[in-house]
Design an enzyme around this catalytic site. Structure first.
Site, short mmCIF file in Angstrom:
data_model
loop_
_atom_site.label_atom_id
_atom_site.label_comp_id
_atom_site.label_asym_id
_atom_site.label_seq_id
_atom_site.Cartn_x
_atom_site.Cartn_y
_atom_site.Cartn_z
CD GLN A 107 -2.72 -1.30 2.44
OE1 GLN A 107 -2.27 -1.04 3.54
NE2 GLN A 107 -3.97 -1.69 2.25
CB CYS A 108 4.27 1.74 -0.58
SG CYS A 108 5.65 2.88 -0.73
CB ALA A 109 3.65 6.38 -3.37
#
Length: 175
Positions: free
Chosen positions: A52-54
């Site tokens: 769930q990271c950029a």
């Protein structure tokens, strides 16, 4: 004066000491264990990841890097970590997400700590050897075939960038 001599001697001798990869294992996301010793003599890129990271889109490039160089010996090991509070709740969710969204077939560990007192022994060894500690998700550590740390990169370094690929091809050439 004596302390200076000891420090200089230690620096001189460290140039001759091998920084072999510790014989450690990780819990595999597929069950069982992933033993670093199974990849002796091969370059290994270890990347702390998060779903769930950029930078999660880098999974696609990590798979492309693995696909490009795996026949030449490269191993790319994804190490999902929630140290930056951006990982899914369970290894099963991570595995499903990575397979569905990115078609990953590179080796992956279970969710693992990569920094601080609870960091996995591999990351503690890298910190001890080089001072490198992941500052965010998708930090990369490349070990040469001899187990030495060849290079490290932060999250912004694309796995398929020229600098990463150059280091990988050099590490492959040293097998």
């Amino acid at each position: 004066m004596q302390r200076t001599i000891v420090v200089l001697l230690a620096m001189f001798l460290s140039g001759f000491a091998s920084a072999d990869l510790p014989d450690v294992s990780f819990a595999s996301i597929d069950g069982g264990q992933l033993h670093m010793s199974d990849w002796d003599g091969r370059p290994v890129m270890v990347v702390n990841t998060a779903s769930q990271c950029a930078f999660t889109g880098q999974y696609e490039e990590l798979q492309a890097l693995y696909d490009t160089y795996r026949d030449e010996g490269l191993v790319v090991l994804a190490v999902p970590s929630d140290d930056f509070q951006q990982e899914l709740d369970s290894a099963a969710e991570v595995k499903e997400f990575c397979e569905m969204a990115f078609g990953l077939d590179l080796p992956m560990t279970d969710i693992t700590s990569v920094k601080g007192a609870q960091a996995h022994p591999l990351y503690l060894a890298v910190k001890s050897e080089t001072g490198f500690v992941p500052r965010w998700n998708f930090n990369k550590v490349l070990f040469g075939a001899d187990g030495d740390v060849v290079a490290t990169w932060g999250a912004r370094a694309s796995p398929m960038s020229a600098s990463v690929r150059r280091a990988v091809t050099q590490a492959i050439g040293q097998q």
